[in-house]
Design a protein around this motif. Structure first.
Motif, PDB file in Angstrom:
ATOM      1  N   ALA A   1      58.710 -23.899  15.337  1.00  0.00           N
ATOM      2  CA  ALA A   1      59.610 -24.835  14.663  1.00  0.00           C
ATOM      3  C   ALA A   1      60.853 -24.141  14.149  1.00  0.00           C
ATOM      4  N   THR A   2      61.895 -24.933  13.974  1.00  0.00           N
ATOM      5  CA  THR A   2      63.104 -24.470  13.312  1.00  0.00           C
ATOM      6  C   THR A   2      63.660 -25.630  12.509  1.00  0.00           C
ATOM      7  N   GLY A   3      64.474 -25.309  11.519  1.00  0.00           N
ATOM      8  CA  GLY A   3      65.018 -26.359  10.680  1.00  0.00           C
ATOM      9  C   GLY A   3      64.504 -26.244   9.263  1.00  0.00           C
ATOM     10  N   LEU A   4      64.566 -27.322   8.538  1.00  0.00           N
ATOM     11  CA  LEU A   4      64.214 -27.296   7.119  1.00  0.00           C
ATOM     12  C   LEU A   4      62.710 -27.100   6.931  1.00  0.00           C
ATOM     13  N   GLY A   5      62.352 -25.903   6.490  1.00  0.00           N
ATOM     14  CA  GLY A   5      60.953 -25.521   6.412  1.00  0.00           C
ATOM     15  C   GLY A   5      60.109 -26.450   5.562  1.00  0.00           C
ATOM     16  N   GLU A   6      60.694 -26.934   4.467  1.00  0.00           N
ATOM     17  CA  GLU A   6      59.935 -27.807   3.555  1.00  0.00           C
ATOM     18  C   GLU A   6      59.445 -29.049   4.296  1.00  0.00           C
TER      19      GLU A   6
ATOM     20  N   ASN B   1      72.325 -22.268   8.991  1.00  0.00           N
ATOM     21  CA  ASN B   1      71.570 -21.149   8.599  1.00  0.00           C
ATOM     22  C   ASN B   1      70.117 -21.472   8.679  1.00  0.00           C
ATOM     23  N   HIS B   2      69.864 -22.541   9.385  1.00  0.00           N
ATOM     24  CA  HIS B   2      68.469 -22.798   9.690  1.00  0.00           C
ATOM     25  C   HIS B   2      68.276 -22.315  11.094  1.00  0.00           C
ATOM     26  N   ASP B   3      68.450 -21.055  11.269  1.00  0.00           N
ATOM     27  CA  ASP B   3      68.465 -20.538  12.634  1.00  0.00           C
ATOM     28  C   ASP B   3      67.399 -19.502  12.884  1.00  0.00           C
ATOM     29  N   THR B   4      66.220 -19.875  12.558  1.00  0.00           N
ATOM     30  CA  THR B   4      65.058 -19.066  12.880  1.00  0.00           C
ATOM     31  C   THR B   4      64.964 -18.799  14.362  1.00  0.00           C
ATOM     32  N   ILE B   5      64.389 -17.650  14.733  1.00  0.00           N
ATOM     33  CA  ILE B   5      63.966 -17.556  16.124  1.00  0.00           C
ATOM     34  C   ILE B   5      62.462 -17.769  16.204  1.00  0.00           C
TER      35      ILE B   5
ATOM     36  N   GLY C   1      62.183 -16.046  -3.993  1.00  0.00           N
ATOM     37  CA  GLY C   1      60.747 -16.270  -3.890  1.00  0.00           C
ATOM     38  C   GLY C   1      60.376 -17.436  -2.998  1.00  0.00           C
ATOM     39  N   ARG C   2      61.366 -18.209  -2.594  1.00  0.00           N
ATOM     40  CA  ARG C   2      61.084 -19.352  -1.710  1.00  0.00           C
ATOM     41  C   ARG C   2      60.574 -18.863  -0.347  1.00  0.00           C
ATOM     42  N   VAL C   3      59.528 -19.495   0.113  1.00  0.00           N
ATOM     43  CA  VAL C   3      58.989 -19.215   1.441  1.00  0.00           C
ATOM     44  C   VAL C   3      59.051 -20.505   2.237  1.00  0.00           C
ATOM     45  N   GLY C   4      59.520 -20.402   3.472  1.00  0.00           N
ATOM     46  CA  GLY C   4      59.627 -21.585   4.329  1.00  0.00           C
ATOM     47  C   GLY C   4      58.425 -21.742   5.237  1.00  0.00           C
ATOM     48  N   ASP C   5      58.626 -22.463   6.300  1.00  0.00           N
ATOM     49  CA  ASP C   5      57.547 -22.713   7.266  1.00  0.00           C
ATOM     50  C   ASP C   5      57.301 -21.527   8.189  1.00  0.00           C
ATOM     51  N   SER C   6      58.335 -20.713   8.384  1.00  0.00           N
ATOM     52  CA  SER C   6      58.305 -19.737   9.480  1.00  0.00           C
ATOM     53  C   SER C   6      57.154 -18.739   9.440  1.00  0.00           C
ATOM     54  N   PRO C   7      56.684 -18.294   8.251  1.00  0.00           N
ATOM     55  CA  PRO C   7      55.565 -17.360   8.248  1.00  0.00           C
ATOM     56  C   PRO C   7      54.219 -18.060   8.102  1.00  0.00           C
TER      57      PRO C   7
ATOM     58  N   THR D   1      64.131 -20.263  20.535  1.00  0.00           N
ATOM     59  CA  THR D   1      65.094 -21.175  19.901  1.00  0.00           C
ATOM     60  C   THR D   1      66.514 -20.621  19.836  1.00  0.00           C
ATOM     61  N   TRP D   2      67.468 -21.516  19.934  1.00  0.00           N
ATOM     62  CA  TRP D   2      68.886 -21.274  19.662  1.00  0.00           C
ATOM     63  C   TRP D   2      69.533 -20.280  20.636  1.00  0.00           C
ATOM     64  N   ASN D   3      70.839 -20.107  20.446  1.00  0.00           N
ATOM     65  CA  ASN D   3      71.612 -19.206  21.323  1.00  0.00           C
ATOM     66  C   ASN D   3      71.051 -17.791  21.355  1.00  0.00           C
TER      67      ASN D   3
ATOM     68  N   THR E   1      60.444 -15.712  13.294  1.00  0.00           N
ATOM     69  CA  THR E   1      60.991 -14.826  12.265  1.00  0.00           C
ATOM     70  C   THR E   1      62.345 -15.323  11.779  1.00  0.00           C
ATOM     71  N   THR E   2      62.608 -15.135  10.489  1.00  0.00           N
ATOM     72  CA  THR E   2      63.800 -15.736   9.894  1.00  0.00           C
ATOM     73  C   THR E   2      64.148 -15.083   8.562  1.00  0.00           C
ATOM     74  N   SER E   3      65.404 -15.235   8.160  1.00  0.00           N
ATOM     75  CA  SER E   3      65.756 -14.906   6.773  1.00  0.00           C
ATOM     76  C   SER E   3      65.676 -16.168   5.916  1.00  0.00           C
ATOM     77  N   GLY E   4      65.288 -17.261   6.545  1.00  0.00           N
ATOM     78  CA  GLY E   4      65.021 -18.489   5.786  1.00  0.00           C
ATOM     79  C   GLY E   4      66.291 -19.237   5.438  1.00  0.00           C
ATOM     80  N   ALA E   5      66.146 -20.257   4.658  1.00  0.00           N
ATOM     81  CA  ALA E   5      67.293 -21.059   4.257  1.00  0.00           C
ATOM     82  C   ALA E   5      68.214 -20.199   3.392  1.00  0.00           C
ATOM     83  N   SER E   6      69.496 -20.177   3.717  1.00  0.00           N
ATOM     84  CA  SER E   6      70.383 -19.321   2.938  1.00  0.00           C
ATOM     85  C   SER E   6      70.555 -19.883   1.535  1.00  0.00           C
TER      86      SER E   6
HETATM   87  C1  SD4 Z   1      63.102 -22.043   6.907  1.00  0.00           C
HETATM   88  N1  SD4 Z   1      62.613 -22.939   9.069  1.00  0.00           N
HETATM   89  O1  SD4 Z   1      63.034 -21.025   6.231  1.00  0.00           O
HETATM   90  C2  SD4 Z   1      63.300 -21.888   8.364  1.00  0.00           C
HETATM   91  C3  SD4 Z   1      64.744 -21.834   8.653  1.00  0.00           C
HETATM   92  C4  SD4 Z   1      65.042 -22.161  10.043  1.00  0.00           C
HETATM   93  O2  SD4 Z   1      66.325 -22.375  11.820  1.00  0.00           O
HETATM   94  O3  SD4 Z   1      64.309 -22.595  10.819  1.00  0.00           O
HETATM   95  N2  SD4 Z   1      66.140 -22.000  10.545  1.00  0.00           N
HETATM   96  O4  SD4 Z   1      63.048 -23.176   6.430  1.00  0.00           O
END
Ligand code: SD4
Length: 291
Positions: free
Chosen positions: A202-207, A149-153, A179-185, A10-12, A169-174
């Motif tokens: 996937a990438t984007g809004l984890g919720e 900042n939804h820029d997971t790889i 304690g918030r966990v997104g979709d990435s793991p 994903t992404w650049n 892998t991601t630092s998640g939504a900035s």
């Molecule tokens: C998340 N899906 O933590 C991740 C963020 C993300 O591209 O994808 N950014 O919700």
């Protein structure tokens, strides 16, 4: 004819990650080793502000990381809410290979990483700290699509043997809640691989992605006969149809099948991905989108 090996991400920042993965794949390396090596590149790069070192912190100013990995035998490993480790993907792989578990989080994940010899590092770079201090003035949690900042790889690879593996892998939504966990793991949400069919990430809004078990569904739709591109589109549309407030919502999927066919699709334009194969010498592709 199967087009292999191939790697997409994903992404650049997928370009540099693909280049690292390709080094292994082109010489017959395994998809598993390739995806780990690939995503370690943006994790280690402080300039990539949404993954690993230098990632945007949460609202408490802590950088907390989420990552998972899955191989051709449906082995998987994951870490979430992990602090102070530059390469969470490698910790996720250790969870997969060296424990009876799939997922470790927070303090326990950190303790495990340190036991395995990973070094503790302050992940909050000066640049991220400055942005955080600016953010604190208003303290609004307001993701802006694509740039927020939804820029997971997420990365998927098909190796010479015809096996598929994936990593995410991601630092998640900035400025997320602490304690918030997104979709990435989450296996099945941010990443899924079924070696009989293919893989998706996937990438984007984890919720939004978790609600539909996004990546697992993309793979399941491919199993029913959809191409990777069609499968990504079907699940993006499913998310769109469930969530009405779509203005601020970006979700994108990538998928790769056993024949080396791939595709990507997002709600909004702006999502892109990198592809590297014998036919395509690492190129960025703008994904098609609903809007
Ligand atoms: C998340 N899906 O933590 C991740 C963020 C993300 O591209 O994808 N950014 O919700």
């Amino acid at each position: 004819q199967v087009k292999k090996p191939v790697v997409i991400s994903t992404w650049n920042h997928g370009m540099a990650a693909n280049a690292a993965a390709w080094k292994l794949l082109k010489d017959g390396g395994s998809a598993l080793d390739a995806v780990e090596a690939g995503v370690r590149v943006p994790e280690s790069d402080p300039e990539v502000r949404t993954v690993g070192l230098g990632g945007y912190p949460d609202r408490e100013g802590k950088v907390t990381l989420d990552a998972c990995i899955m191989d051709q035998n449906s082995n998987c490993g994951s870490v979430a809410f992990l602090e102070e480790i530059v390469n969470p993907i490698s910790v996720a792989r250790k969870v997969m290979e060296d424990t009876p578990h799939v997922m470790l989080v927070g303090e326990g994940a950190l303790q495990f990483a340190v036991e395995k010899g990973f070094e503790r590092t302050n992940l909050l770079t000066e640049a991220s700290k400055k942005d955080y201090e600016n953010w604190l003035k208003e303290s609004k949690y307001q993701p802006v699509i694509n740039i927020e900042n939804h820029d997971t790889i997420g990365m998927l690879a098909l190796d010479e043997k015809g096996d598929i593996s994936g990593a995410c892998t991601t630092s998640g939504a900035s400025y997320k809640m602490h304690g918030r966990v997104g979709d990435s793991p989450i296996i099945g949400a941010g990443l899924f691989v079924d070696n009989e069919v293919g893989g998706a990430c996937a990438t984007g809004l984890g919720e939004a992605i978790i609600r539909v078990s996004g990546s697992a569904m993309v793979v399941e739709v491919m199993r029913q006969g959809a191409t990777p591109q069609e499968a990504c589109k079907i699940i993006v549309e499913r998310i769109y149809n469930k969530l009405k407030d779509v203005e601020n919502l970006q979700v994108g999927f990538l998928a790769l099948d056993k024949k080396g066919n791939y595709g990507g699709y997002a709600i909004h334009k702006g999502f892109n991905y990198a592809i590297y194969s014998n036919a395509v010498n690492n190129e960025l592709i703008d994904a098609t989108s609903m809007f």
